[in-house]
Design an enzyme around this catalytic site. Sequence first.
Site, mmCIF file in Angstrom:
data_model
loop_
_atom_site.group_PDB
_atom_site.id
_atom_site.type_symbol
_atom_site.label_atom_id
_atom_site.label_comp_id
_atom_site.label_asym_id
_atom_site.label_seq_id
_atom_site.Cartn_x
_atom_site.Cartn_y
_atom_site.Cartn_z
ATOM 1 N N ASP A 55 35.247 40.524 43.421
ATOM 2 C CA ASP A 55 34.220 41.573 43.478
ATOM 3 C C ASP A 55 34.757 42.916 43.944
ATOM 4 O OD1 ASP A 55 32.439 39.564 42.723
ATOM 5 O OD2 ASP A 55 32.034 39.038 44.805
ATOM 6 N N LYS A 78 36.583 45.057 39.517
ATOM 7 C CA LYS A 78 37.522 44.929 38.391
ATOM 8 C C LYS A 78 36.859 45.351 37.088
ATOM 9 C CE LYS A 78 37.971 40.562 39.447
ATOM 10 N NZ LYS A 78 37.305 40.538 40.756
ATOM 11 N N GLY A 95 31.552 37.513 37.918
ATOM 12 C CA GLY A 95 30.431 38.410 37.635
ATOM 13 C C GLY A 95 30.941 39.828 37.756
ATOM 14 N N HIS A 96 31.065 40.499 36.623
ATOM 15 C CA HIS A 96 31.599 41.862 36.618
ATOM 16 C C HIS A 96 30.475 42.819 36.227
ATOM 17 C CE1 HIS A 96 35.757 39.921 35.619
ATOM 18 N NE2 HIS A 96 35.297 39.577 36.788
ATOM 19 N N THR A 152 30.344 28.540 43.373
ATOM 20 C CA THR A 152 29.248 29.184 42.641
ATOM 21 C C THR A 152 28.359 28.138 41.956
ATOM 22 O OG1 THR A 152 30.614 29.380 40.667
ATOM 23 C CG2 THR A 152 30.618 31.260 42.186
ATOM 24 N N GLN A 158 38.036 36.643 39.420
ATOM 25 C CA GLN A 158 38.353 36.172 40.768
ATOM 26 C C GLN A 158 39.455 37.076 41.378
ATOM 27 O OE1 GLN A 158 37.892 33.397 38.221
ATOM 28 N NE2 GLN A 158 35.865 33.891 38.936
HETATM 29 P P1 GDP Z 1 34.180 42.559 39.948
HETATM 30 O O1 GDP Z 1 33.744 41.149 39.980
HETATM 31 O O2 GDP Z 1 35.524 42.756 40.573
HETATM 32 O O3 GDP Z 1 34.095 43.175 38.594
HETATM 33 O O4 GDP Z 1 33.157 43.363 40.891
HETATM 34 P P2 GDP Z 1 31.550 43.202 40.936
HETATM 35 O O5 GDP Z 1 30.980 43.831 39.731
HETATM 36 O O6 GDP Z 1 31.183 41.788 41.221
HETATM 37 O O7 GDP Z 1 31.211 44.009 42.262
HETATM 38 C C1 GDP Z 1 31.539 45.361 42.385
HETATM 39 C C2 GDP Z 1 30.258 46.150 42.673
HETATM 40 O O8 GDP Z 1 30.592 47.456 43.088
HETATM 41 C C3 GDP Z 1 29.379 46.334 41.437
HETATM 42 O O9 GDP Z 1 28.042 46.356 41.851
HETATM 43 C C4 GDP Z 1 29.801 47.713 40.905
HETATM 44 O O10 GDP Z 1 28.764 48.354 40.178
HETATM 45 C C5 GDP Z 1 30.063 48.428 42.190
HETATM 46 N N1 GDP Z 1 31.108 49.478 42.131
HETATM 47 C C6 GDP Z 1 32.330 49.423 41.533
HETATM 48 N N2 GDP Z 1 33.036 50.537 41.824
HETATM 49 C C7 GDP Z 1 32.257 51.300 42.624
HETATM 50 C C8 GDP Z 1 32.465 52.548 43.307
HETATM 51 O O11 GDP Z 1 33.508 53.185 43.221
HETATM 52 N N3 GDP Z 1 31.416 53.009 44.073
HETATM 53 C C9 GDP Z 1 30.230 52.324 44.187
HETATM 54 N N4 GDP Z 1 29.295 52.836 44.966
HETATM 55 N N5 GDP Z 1 30.027 51.151 43.562
HETATM 56 C C10 GDP Z 1 31.031 50.627 42.811
HETATM 57 P P1 IMO Z 2 34.712 37.877 40.277
HETATM 58 O O1 IMO Z 2 35.467 37.767 38.985
HETATM 59 C C1 IMO Z 2 33.810 36.421 44.275
HETATM 60 C C2 IMO Z 2 34.370 32.149 45.032
HETATM 61 C C3 IMO Z 2 33.109 31.368 45.344
HETATM 62 C C4 IMO Z 2 33.665 30.305 46.263
HETATM 63 C C5 IMO Z 2 35.019 29.999 45.651
HETATM 64 C C6 IMO Z 2 35.016 28.783 44.743
HETATM 65 O O2 IMO Z 2 33.330 38.376 40.116
HETATM 66 O O3 IMO Z 2 35.507 38.631 41.303
HETATM 67 P P2 IMO Z 2 34.087 28.325 42.279
HETATM 68 O O4 IMO Z 2 32.694 28.368 41.755
HETATM 69 O O5 IMO Z 2 35.037 29.217 41.583
HETATM 70 O O6 IMO Z 2 34.608 26.920 42.412
HETATM 71 O O7 IMO Z 2 33.942 28.857 43.810
HETATM 72 O O8 IMO Z 2 35.380 31.148 44.914
HETATM 73 N N1 IMO Z 2 34.350 32.925 43.777
HETATM 74 C C7 IMO Z 2 34.179 34.240 43.712
HETATM 75 N N2 IMO Z 2 33.921 35.142 44.684
HETATM 76 N N3 IMO Z 2 33.971 36.841 43.005
HETATM 77 C C8 IMO Z 2 34.264 35.960 42.029
HETATM 78 O O9 IMO Z 2 34.562 36.352 40.772
HETATM 79 C C9 IMO Z 2 34.339 34.594 42.353
HETATM 80 N N4 IMO Z 2 34.588 33.472 41.640
HETATM 81 C C10 IMO Z 2 34.597 32.459 42.518
HETATM 82 O O10 IMO Z 2 32.152 32.176 45.978
HETATM 83 O O11 IMO Z 2 33.888 30.854 47.540
HETATM 84 MG MG MG Z 3 32.207 39.968 40.733
#
Ligand code: GDP
Ligand code: IMO
Ligand code: MG
Length: 429
Positions: A14, A17, A41-42, A129, A228
């Site tokens: 998270d 990416k 979840g991106h 998850t 991840q």
């Molecule tokens: P990922 O799994 O690495 O793609 O990240 P996620 O989407 O799960 O979580 C990142 C969160 O931060 C999302 O809600 C994005 O919309 C938000 N986000 C990403 N970059 C920025 C930033 O530079 N500023 C702010 N305020 N939000 C951001």
């Molecule tokens: P993105 O791509 C954050 C975490 C779960 C748990 C552990 C194992 O959005 O960054 P799993 O269901 O994979 O067996 O869970 O890994 N986890 C993540 N945490 N972002 C993710 O993906 C994750 N994918 C798995 O919360 O701790």
């Molecule tokens: Mg994510």
Amino acid sequence: MSKADVVIGCFYGDEGKGKVIDYLAADAGIAVRATGGDNAGHTIKIDGVKYAMHLIPSGILSGHTIGMIGNGVVLNPQVLLEEISNLRDHGYDMERYLRISDKAHVILPYHRLLDAALEKARLAKIGTTGKGIGPAYCDKYERSGLRMEDFYARGFKGKLKELTESRQALIRFYDPENETVGEMLDFGRIYEDYARYGETLRPFVCDVVTSLHKALEQDERVLVEGAQATLLDIDFGSYPFVTSSNPTIGGVLTGTGLSASDIGNVYGVIKAYSSRVGEGPYVTELTDATGDRIRELGHEYGTTTGRPRRCGWLDLVALKYAKRVNGLTALAVNHLDTIGKFDKIKVCVAYDCDGERTEDFSTNLEFLGRAKPVYQELEGGFGDITGAGSFEELPRAAQDYIRFIEDAIGIPAKFIGTGADRSAMLVRE
Ligand code: GDP
Ligand code: IMO
Ligand code: MG
């Protein structure tokens, strides 16, 4: 011949990416996912519209990039079909822009049930998850998994039946109180569903390895999308509080069929602070009001499960480790806008282990349990930076914060996130 650029999460996932991938995809012919499944979840925000991508490569949102799901992914066809339908509603031509490796493993209904049963039986919970990721990779490595190509092979029905029935006993073993297993694993219904999924997905299935290599030979730009992150890696993360794949650089190769010499830039993504969702060690976690404030300011709630994320300051000890393990060539630092709302910002520069200072990370759980963060305090109070048009336009304290990270890690911060929207990203040459 061109090289493939890679985007990798440095911490516990998270890091944003998706947003970095979306930016890089503007120049890419292909974006390929190498590992994980719909545990990812991106989130990408485009002109106020929010896309939550789980399985389909985020790069597809550029509108001209082919999204490929590599052999290293474990794929839930039901989730994939929902995502396809959702993107179609947004006007994306999926037949043209989506491809699935014939070698990707398929998540079956019992994988999710087994994931839940194992988690219930565990004394030390992982906080998975619940998407069936671990059990699907178990089947892969135990050599009984069902791959995309098996949908179209003779013996599909028999294999599905054997798997479904044999795993029922396993679920009952771990979760004897669950009385719905028989009903939920009714073979007739599962076969009907999966036969339909297989047929619907047939036009998308191809040999991704050959497609990727031909694209590179034709000088096309290929982007590998990490899911991840480094500290969730089955080998290099805080085992057992990890996912069941290799989201680090090794998984990029085994999950796509690209070779080490095909790799160009390796971009490590971080937030200007840190977060973790699920159980396990987290040295810079803040369980106080400051942690709560980071969570609220950064909207730190899971994209996949909606769980509140644990939050804390940035950990440069862990980041140095991520650089080493992945061979990072540059960083992307997101949420500079969020951290800039604090007047003073702390950054972890070392660990104190019973009076001994170290800057070397280890995933040993006993070490991580003892390690106390050694912080350096930096100036915050950046004001509203979301509209900044260049790095030079940022206030001095914001520039200093980024330079502090660069000096500590020894690689440039090429991308800087100043807001959630696609447009809120500064790129430095
Ligand atoms: P990922 O799994 O690495 O793609 O990240 P996620 O989407 O799960 O979580 C990142 C969160 O931060 C999302 O809600 C994005 O919309 C938000 N986000 C990403 N970059 C920025 C930033 O530079 N500023 C702010 N305020 N939000 C951001
Ligand atoms: P993105 O791509 C954050 C975490 C779960 C748990 C552990 C194992 O959005 O960054 P799993 O269901 O994979 O067996 O869970 O890994 N986890 C993540 N945490 N972002 C993710 O993906 C994750 N994918 C798995 O919360 O701790
Ligand atoms: Mg994510």
